[in-house]
Scaffold this motif. Structure first.
Motif, short mmCIF file in Angstrom:
data_model
loop_
_atom_site.label_atom_id
_atom_site.label_comp_id
_atom_site.label_asym_id
_atom_site.label_seq_id
_atom_site.Cartn_x
_atom_site.Cartn_y
_atom_site.Cartn_z
N UNK A 75 0.75 -1.23 0.07
CA UNK A 75 0.00 -0.07 0.02
C UNK A 75 0.80 1.22 0.07
N UNK A 76 2.11 1.18 0.74
CA UNK A 76 3.11 2.38 0.54
C UNK A 76 3.47 2.60 -0.69
N UNK A 77 3.74 1.43 -1.42
CA UNK A 77 4.37 1.56 -2.82
C UNK A 77 3.43 1.73 -4.02
N UNK A 78 2.02 1.43 -3.56
CA UNK A 78 1.01 1.36 -4.68
C UNK A 78 0.95 2.62 -5.52
N UNK A 79 0.85 3.93 -5.02
CA UNK A 79 1.02 5.12 -5.71
C UNK A 79 1.99 5.12 -6.78
N UNK A 80 3.24 4.72 -6.50
CA UNK A 80 4.17 4.79 -7.36
C UNK A 80 4.41 3.82 -8.54
N UNK A 81 3.89 2.39 -7.88
CA UNK A 81 3.93 1.28 -8.80
C UNK A 81 2.80 0.93 -9.71
N UNK A 82 1.55 1.13 -9.17
CA UNK A 82 0.47 0.58 -9.66
C UNK A 82 -0.54 1.46 -10.46
N UNK A 83 -1.05 1.04 -11.64
CA UNK A 83 -2.11 1.90 -12.44
C UNK A 83 -3.35 2.10 -11.38
#
Length: 97
Positions: A75-83
């Motif tokens: 969830x911490x990485x989602x904004x950077x990694x996930x569409x």
């Protein structure tokens, strides 16, 4: 007996496919520490579509995983990694070998 699971689908942002693959590979040590997670699989379904499939014996194990370190890191990485936000499906297993 393993009877519960989670199927998570992850869609990488364009150009972030390798980063998502690396994130999932790097999550294995965290999964190994989860005593309630009986099986943990990281998968690539297509060029930019990835997944995690986990299996559990108890609802407590599944709940602990959902609140655990992998979920927090994702969830911490989602904004950077996930569409898009991860799609989580709570699964009841009907037969297991």
């Amino acid at each position: 007996m393993v009877k519960l699971a989670i199927l998570a689908r992850l869609e990488a942002k364009p150009g972030k496919e390798q980063d998502v693959a690396d994130f999932l590979k790097g999550a294995l040590p965290l999964a190994m520490e989860e005593t309630g997670t009986i099986n943990w699989f990281a998968l690539q379904i297509g060029p930019s579509t990835f997944g995690i499939f986990d299996a559990f014996e108890t609802q407590e194990g599944r709940g602990a995983h959902l609140g655990g370190e992998i979920a927090k890191a994702l969830m911490a990485s989602a904004p950077d990694l996930l569409a898009v936000d991860p799609v989580l499906e709570m699964v009841d297993l009907l037969a297991v070998k």
